[in-house]
Design a protein around this motif. Structure first.
Motif, PDB file in Angstrom:
ATOM      1  N   SER A  43       4.227 -11.864   2.800  1.00 49.77           N
ATOM      2  CA  SER A  43       5.179 -11.684   1.945  1.00 49.77           C
ATOM      3  C   SER A  43       5.784 -10.403   1.600  1.00 49.77           C
ATOM      4  CB  SER A  43       4.864 -12.415   0.495  1.00 49.77           C
ATOM      5  OG  SER A  43       4.026 -11.464  -0.317  1.00 49.77           O
ATOM      6  N   PRO A  44       7.245 -10.204   1.212  1.00 46.30           N
ATOM      7  CA  PRO A  44       7.589  -8.789   0.962  1.00 46.30           C
ATOM      8  C   PRO A  44       6.989  -8.201   0.078  1.00 46.30           C
ATOM      9  CG  PRO A  44       9.421 -10.716   1.115  1.00 46.30           C
ATOM     10  CD  PRO A  44       8.198 -11.573   1.127  1.00 46.30           C
ATOM     11  N   ALA A  45       6.407  -8.684  -0.809  1.00 52.58           N
ATOM     12  CA  ALA A  45       5.607  -7.958  -2.066  1.00 52.58           C
ATOM     13  C   ALA A  45       4.495  -7.336  -1.496  1.00 52.58           C
ATOM     14  CB  ALA A  45       5.187  -8.751  -3.283  1.00 52.58           C
ATOM     15  N   SER A  46       3.712  -7.984  -0.488  1.00 52.07           N
ATOM     16  CA  SER A  46       2.403  -7.451   0.129  1.00 52.07           C
ATOM     17  C   SER A  46       2.941  -6.259   1.310  1.00 52.07           C
ATOM     18  CB  SER A  46       1.590  -8.694   0.850  1.00 52.07           C
ATOM     19  OG  SER A  46       2.264  -9.421   1.692  1.00 52.07           O
ATOM     20  N   PHE A  47       3.959  -6.411   1.674  1.00 53.01           N
ATOM     21  CA  PHE A  47       4.281  -5.481   2.551  1.00 53.01           C
ATOM     22  C   PHE A  47       4.480  -3.978   1.902  1.00 53.01           C
ATOM     23  CE2 PHE A  47       7.761  -2.487   4.178  1.00 53.01           C
ATOM     24  CZ  PHE A  47       7.134  -2.329   5.496  1.00 53.01           C
ATOM     25  N   GLU A  48       5.207  -4.300   0.776  1.00 49.64           N
ATOM     26  CA  GLU A  48       5.444  -3.183  -0.298  1.00 49.64           C
ATOM     27  C   GLU A  48       4.052  -2.529  -0.761  1.00 49.64           C
ATOM     28  OE1 GLU A  48       8.112  -2.183  -4.270  1.00 49.64           O
ATOM     29  OE2 GLU A  48       8.576  -4.004  -3.059  1.00 49.64           O
ATOM     30  N   GLU A  49       3.254  -3.356  -1.245  1.00 49.05           N
ATOM     31  CA  GLU A  49       2.044  -2.833  -1.602  1.00 49.05           C
ATOM     32  C   GLU A  49       1.409  -2.206  -0.427  1.00 49.05           C
ATOM     33  OE1 GLU A  49      -0.035  -6.268  -2.750  1.00 49.05           O
ATOM     34  OE2 GLU A  49       1.367  -6.531  -4.635  1.00 49.05           O
ATOM     35  N   PHE A  50       1.487  -2.665   0.818  1.00 50.00           N
ATOM     36  CA  PHE A  50       0.653  -2.054   1.834  1.00 50.00           C
ATOM     37  C   PHE A  50       1.502  -0.606   2.044  1.00 50.00           C
ATOM     38  CE2 PHE A  50       0.840  -1.197   6.479  1.00 50.00           C
ATOM     39  CZ  PHE A  50      -0.651  -0.956   6.763  1.00 50.00           C
ATOM     40  N   PHE A  51       2.653  -0.808   2.082  1.00 46.06           N
ATOM     41  CA  PHE A  51       3.516   0.649   2.479  1.00 46.06           C
ATOM     42  C   PHE A  51       3.190   1.544   1.461  1.00 46.06           C
ATOM     43  CE2 PHE A  51       7.331   3.385   1.296  1.00 46.06           C
ATOM     44  CZ  PHE A  51       7.428   3.794   2.630  1.00 46.06           C
ATOM     45  N   HIS A  52       3.174   1.344   0.211  1.00 39.84           N
ATOM     46  CA  HIS A  52       2.870   2.320  -0.940  1.00 39.84           C
ATOM     47  C   HIS A  52       1.377   2.885  -0.685  1.00 39.84           C
ATOM     48  CE1 HIS A  52       6.662   2.532  -3.002  1.00 39.84           C
ATOM     49  NE2 HIS A  52       6.605   1.267  -3.097  1.00 39.84           N
ATOM     50  N   ALA A  53       0.456   1.852  -0.510  1.00 38.45           N
ATOM     51  CA  ALA A  53      -0.982   2.333  -0.486  1.00 38.45           C
ATOM     52  C   ALA A  53      -1.213   3.295   0.927  1.00 38.45           C
ATOM     53  CB  ALA A  53      -1.887   0.687  -0.219  1.00 38.45           C
ATOM     54  N   GLU A  54      -0.504   2.913   2.024  1.00 39.57           N
ATOM     55  CA  GLU A  54      -0.944   3.597   3.259  1.00 39.57           C
ATOM     56  C   GLU A  54       0.016   4.554   3.893  1.00 39.57           C
ATOM     57  OE1 GLU A  54      -3.655   2.809   4.930  1.00 39.57           O
ATOM     58  OE2 GLU A  54      -4.344   1.392   3.293  1.00 39.57           O
ATOM     59  N   TYR A  55       1.214   4.735   3.002  1.00 37.29           N
ATOM     60  CA  TYR A  55       2.234   5.738   3.766  1.00 37.29           C
ATOM     61  C   TYR A  55       1.504   7.083   3.936  1.00 37.29           C
ATOM     62  CZ  TYR A  55       6.265   8.407   4.921  1.00 37.29           C
ATOM     63  OH  TYR A  55       7.145   9.266   5.457  1.00 37.29           O
ATOM     64  N   ASP A  56       1.219   7.779   2.682  1.00 41.96           N
ATOM     65  CA  ASP A  56       0.877   9.042   2.840  1.00 41.96           C
ATOM     66  C   ASP A  56      -0.370   9.197   3.880  1.00 41.96           C
ATOM     67  OD1 ASP A  56       2.502  10.053   1.014  1.00 41.96           O
ATOM     68  OD2 ASP A  56       1.394   9.431  -0.711  1.00 41.96           O
ATOM     69  N   ARG A  57      -1.589   8.317   3.729  1.00 45.43           N
ATOM     70  CA  ARG A  57      -2.601   8.483   4.739  1.00 45.43           C
ATOM     71  C   ARG A  57      -2.008   8.300   6.033  1.00 45.43           C
ATOM     72  NH1 ARG A  57      -5.793   5.662   7.256  1.00 45.43           N
ATOM     73  NH2 ARG A  57      -5.113   3.804   6.616  1.00 45.43           N
ATOM     74  N   LEU A  58      -1.168   7.377   6.241  1.00 48.09           N
ATOM     75  CA  LEU A  58      -0.827   7.320   7.949  1.00 48.09           C
ATOM     76  C   LEU A  58       0.065   8.422   7.998  1.00 48.09           C
ATOM     77  CD1 LEU A  58       0.162   3.689   7.914  1.00 48.09           C
ATOM     78  CD2 LEU A  58      -1.579   4.807   9.190  1.00 48.09           C
ATOM     79  N   ARG A  59       0.807   9.070   7.382  1.00 49.69           N
ATOM     80  CA  ARG A  59       1.705  10.245   7.323  1.00 49.69           C
ATOM     81  C   ARG A  59       0.576  11.505   7.960  1.00 49.69           C
ATOM     82  NH1 ARG A  59       3.736  14.140   3.778  1.00 49.69           N
ATOM     83  NH2 ARG A  59       5.423  15.216   4.520  1.00 49.69           N
ATOM     84  N   ARG A  60      -0.215  11.696   7.032  1.00 47.73           N
ATOM     85  CA  ARG A  60      -1.067  12.726   7.345  1.00 47.73           C
ATOM     86  C   ARG A  60      -1.910  12.646   8.597  1.00 47.73           C
ATOM     87  NH1 ARG A  60      -2.342  12.014   1.823  1.00 47.73           N
ATOM     88  NH2 ARG A  60      -4.227  10.868   2.375  1.00 47.73           N
ATOM     89  N   MET A  61      -2.268  11.424   8.885  1.00 44.51           N
ATOM     90  CA  MET A  61      -2.993  11.188  10.189  1.00 44.51           C
ATOM     91  C   MET A  61      -2.034  11.480  11.444  1.00 44.51           C
ATOM     92  SD  MET A  61      -4.304   7.379  11.888  1.00 44.51           S
ATOM     93  CE  MET A  61      -2.592   7.040  12.637  1.00 44.51           C
ATOM     94  N   THR A  62      -0.967  11.110  11.318  1.00 42.70           N
ATOM     95  CA  THR A  62      -0.004  11.281  12.395  1.00 42.70           C
ATOM     96  C   THR A  62       0.370  12.696  12.568  1.00 42.70           C
ATOM     97  OG1 THR A  62       1.176   9.037  11.550  1.00 42.70           O
ATOM     98  CG2 THR A  62       2.371  10.475  13.146  1.00 42.70           C
ATOM     99  N   ALA A  63       0.655  13.707  11.396  1.00 46.56           N
ATOM    100  CA  ALA A  63       0.908  15.089  11.377  1.00 46.56           C
ATOM    101  C   ALA A  63      -0.363  15.545  12.043  1.00 46.56           C
ATOM    102  CB  ALA A  63       1.212  15.526  10.075  1.00 46.56           C
ATOM    103  N   MET A  64      -1.608  15.193  11.896  1.00 49.45           N
ATOM    104  CA  MET A  64      -2.571  15.944  12.549  1.00 49.45           C
ATOM    105  C   MET A  64      -2.702  15.760  13.893  1.00 49.45           C
ATOM    106  SD  MET A  64      -5.678  15.369   9.522  1.00 49.45           S
ATOM    107  CE  MET A  64      -6.857  14.954  10.893  1.00 49.45           C
ATOM    108  N   MET A  65      -2.207  14.313  14.080  1.00 49.90           N
ATOM    109  CA  MET A  65      -2.293  14.135  15.657  1.00 49.90           C
ATOM    110  C   MET A  65      -1.022  14.692  16.469  1.00 49.90           C
ATOM    111  SD  MET A  65      -2.395  10.146  15.342  1.00 49.90           S
ATOM    112  CE  MET A  65      -2.680   9.500  17.023  1.00 49.90           C
ATOM    113  N   LEU A  66       0.083  15.253  15.654  1.00 49.43           N
ATOM    114  CA  LEU A  66       1.227  16.073  16.288  1.00 49.43           C
ATOM    115  C   LEU A  66       1.077  17.592  15.889  1.00 49.43           C
ATOM    116  CD1 LEU A  66       3.843  13.618  14.990  1.00 49.43           C
ATOM    117  CD2 LEU A  66       3.135  14.110  17.301  1.00 49.43           C
ATOM    118  N   ALA A  67      -0.400  18.012  15.763  1.00 47.21           N
ATOM    119  CA  ALA A  67      -0.346  19.524  15.805  1.00 47.21           C
ATOM    120  C   ALA A  67       0.326  20.047  14.255  1.00 47.21           C
ATOM    121  CB  ALA A  67       0.017  20.095  16.915  1.00 47.21           C
TER     122      ALA A  67
END
Length: 105
Positions: free
Chosen positions: A10-34
């Motif tokens: 459902s759209p609400a669960s996507f929104e929840e996932f986005f808010h819960a995971e965005y910062d962590r995935l962004r940090r992980m990706t930034a580390m992978m990209l030096a």
């Protein structure tokens, strides 16, 4: 009274996932990209857009995101190395079209 979490897909669960995971995935990706935070922002945003389009069909969104991000980081690295090789060849060639073997090394 608490509300039950939104069902998967459902759209609400996507929104929840986005808010819960965005910062962590962004940090992980930034580390992978030096440490390239700007490229990490772009890449994670692009992959979240893909996830939203496929949300109803993805069983484990966290694993899916990590896999797609990893493949895109690898692809970006290959593209960067290929471009660096081309630039090195361009800079090593003088105005007469003769290559300088020292600069090509």
């Amino acid at each position: 009274m608490t509300t039950a979490p939104a069902p998967a897909g459902s759209p609400a669960s996507f929104e929840e996932f986005f808010h819960a995971e965005y910062d962590r995935l962004r940090r992980m990706t930034a580390m992978m990209l030096a440490g390239d935070v700007h490229q990490a922002d772009d890449l994670v945003a692009d992959v979240f857009v893909l996830l939203l389009k496929r949300w109803e069909h993805v069983e484990n969104p966290h694993t899916w995101m990590k896999a797609v991000i990893s493949r895109r980081v690898i692809k970006a690295g290959k593209t960067h190395r290929r471009n660096q090789t081309r630039l090195r060849q361009l800079w090593a060639t003088d105005r007469h079209g003769l290559a300088d073997p020292v600069l090509l090394a």
